[in-house]
Design a protein around this motif. Structure first.
Motif, PDB file in Angstrom:
ATOM      1  N   HIS A   1     -22.313 -22.109  -6.887  1.00 60.50           N
ATOM      2  CA  HIS A   1     -22.012 -21.085  -5.828  1.00 60.50           C
ATOM      3  C   HIS A   1     -22.345 -21.501  -4.405  1.00 60.50           C
ATOM      4  CE1 HIS A   1     -26.308 -20.703  -6.444  1.00 60.50           C
ATOM      5  NE2 HIS A   1     -26.450 -19.940  -5.020  1.00 60.50           N
ATOM      6  N   ARG A   2     -23.205 -22.716  -4.264  1.00 57.72           N
ATOM      7  CA  ARG A   2     -23.228 -23.429  -2.668  1.00 57.72           C
ATOM      8  C   ARG A   2     -22.387 -24.461  -2.640  1.00 57.72           C
ATOM      9  NH1 ARG A   2     -28.606 -22.743  -5.209  1.00 57.72           N
ATOM     10  NH2 ARG A   2     -28.540 -24.981  -5.957  1.00 57.72           N
TER      11      ARG A   2
ATOM     12  N   ARG B   1     -13.819 -20.333  -3.856  1.00 55.61           N
ATOM     13  CA  ARG B   1     -13.705 -19.844  -2.583  1.00 55.61           C
ATOM     14  C   ARG B   1     -12.462 -19.459  -1.854  1.00 55.61           C
ATOM     15  NH1 ARG B   1     -18.332 -21.931   1.122  1.00 55.61           N
ATOM     16  NH2 ARG B   1     -20.064 -22.568  -0.012  1.00 55.61           N
TER      17      ARG B   1
ATOM     18  N   GLY C   1     -13.361 -19.836   3.093  1.00 53.55           N
ATOM     19  CA  GLY C   1     -14.665 -20.603   3.444  1.00 53.55           C
ATOM     20  C   GLY C   1     -15.642 -19.874   2.853  1.00 53.55           C
ATOM     21  N   ARG C   2     -15.570 -18.996   2.085  1.00 51.06           N
ATOM     22  CA  ARG C   2     -16.500 -17.941   1.656  1.00 51.06           C
ATOM     23  C   ARG C   2     -16.323 -17.902   0.031  1.00 51.06           C
ATOM     24  NH1 ARG C   2     -17.877 -12.641   4.643  1.00 51.06           N
ATOM     25  NH2 ARG C   2     -17.852 -11.875   2.199  1.00 51.06           N
ATOM     26  N   LEU C   3     -17.398 -17.406  -0.726  1.00 51.16           N
ATOM     27  CA  LEU C   3     -17.406 -17.166  -1.949  1.00 51.16           C
ATOM     28  C   LEU C   3     -18.109 -15.613  -2.238  1.00 51.16           C
ATOM     29  CD1 LEU C   3     -17.079 -18.547  -4.905  1.00 51.16           C
ATOM     30  CD2 LEU C   3     -19.293 -18.771  -5.114  1.00 51.16           C
ATOM     31  N   GLY C   4     -17.025 -14.825  -2.198  1.00 54.04           N
ATOM     32  CA  GLY C   4     -17.109 -13.332  -2.402  1.00 54.04           C
ATOM     33  C   GLY C   4     -17.916 -12.979  -3.653  1.00 54.04           C
TER      34      GLY C   4
ATOM     35  N   ARG D   1     -21.374 -11.606  -0.567  1.00 53.32           N
ATOM     36  CA  ARG D   1     -21.116 -13.093  -0.771  1.00 53.32           C
ATOM     37  C   ARG D   1     -22.207 -13.683  -1.699  1.00 53.32           C
ATOM     38  NH1 ARG D   1     -20.329 -15.400   5.028  1.00 53.32           N
ATOM     39  NH2 ARG D   1     -19.859 -17.527   4.066  1.00 53.32           N
TER      40      ARG D   1
ATOM     41  N   ASP E   1     -22.044 -17.433  -1.608  1.00 55.34           N
ATOM     42  CA  ASP E   1     -22.341 -18.787  -1.035  1.00 55.34           C
ATOM     43  C   ASP E   1     -23.463 -19.170  -0.157  1.00 55.34           C
ATOM     44  OD1 ASP E   1     -20.086 -17.112   0.407  1.00 55.34           O
ATOM     45  OD2 ASP E   1     -20.411 -18.840   1.976  1.00 55.34           O
ATOM     46  N   ASP E   2     -23.766 -18.056   0.408  1.00 55.13           N
ATOM     47  CA  ASP E   2     -24.975 -17.979   1.197  1.00 55.13           C
ATOM     48  C   ASP E   2     -26.286 -17.773   0.534  1.00 55.13           C
ATOM     49  OD1 ASP E   2     -24.618 -15.358   0.938  1.00 55.13           O
ATOM     50  OD2 ASP E   2     -24.664 -14.598   3.074  1.00 55.13           O
TER      51      ASP E   2
END
Length: 151
Positions: free
Chosen positions: A42-43, A50, A53-56, A99, A101-102
Motif C-alpha cells: 500500500h506504500r 493507485r 497518486g492515491r490508493l483509495g 486512503r 497509501d498514507d
C-alpha cells in the motif's frame, strides 16, 4: 509448513496475481476457517491500484480477495491447484479511512470463512494497521467460472 515459507514468493506462486499486482507479503497465520496476511504494498509508489497518486481505501477489498485466494491455496490438496474464482460481490463495506497509501504501518488483512460450497464462498474481512481498523466487510467468491467480458 513454516511461517517463513509463506512469504511473497510462496503467495505469488499460488495465486493468479503476478508482479506488483500480487499485493500480499506474507501469511502470518491461518487455520481451516481464517487467515491473516501482512501487506506493505500500500506504500509502494508503483502499486497498480493507485489512481491520481492515491490508493483509495476501497482498494482494500482487493487485498481481502487476495487473502481469500491464498486461503484457498492453503486448503487445497497439495497435488491440486485451488479452484479458479472471481469476486462476486462486496457487501457491508465500512471504511474508517479515505486512503491506504498514507498508512505508515503494515496492513494486516484478516479473512474468516463464513460459509461455502463447491460454487461460492462467503468471507468476512478486516484490514487494520496497528490498533486501527481501516476497512471491513464481506466478500463473496464464485468458484470454477470466469467472469464474462462486457461487449
Amino acid at each position: 509448513m513454516s511461517a517463513a515459507a509463506l512469504d511473497h514468493a510462496w503467495i505469488a506462486a499460488r495465486i493468479p496475481h503476478q508482479g506488483s499486482m500480487c499485493l500480499l507479503d506474507a501469511v502470518a497465520s491461518w487455520d481451516a476457517e481464517r487467515i491473516r496476511c501482512i501487506a506493505k504494498s500500500h506504500r509502494a509508489a508503483d502499486n497498480p491500484l493507485r489512481s491520481g497518486g492515491r490508493l483509495g481505501a476501497l482498494t482494500g477489498i482487493e487485498y481481502a480477495a487476495q487473502a481469500v485466494a491464498v486461503h484457498g491455496a492453503l486448503l487445497a490438496d497439495a497435488d491440486s491447484a485451488p479452484a479458479p474464482g472471481f469476486l462476486g460481490s462486496a457487501r457491508g463495506v465500512a471504511c474508517q479511512v479515505g486512503r491506504l497509501d498514507d498508512i505508515a504501518a503494515d496492513l494486516v488483512v484478516d479473512a474468516e470463512r463464513l460459509s461455502g460450497d463447491d460454487r461460492t464462498l462467503l468471507y468476512a474481512f478486516t484490514l487494520s494497521a496497528g490498533d486501527c481498523r481501516l476497512l471491513s466487510g464481506r466478500v463473496s467468491v464464485v468458484l470454477g467460472a470466469a467472469p464474462t467480458e462486457s461487449p
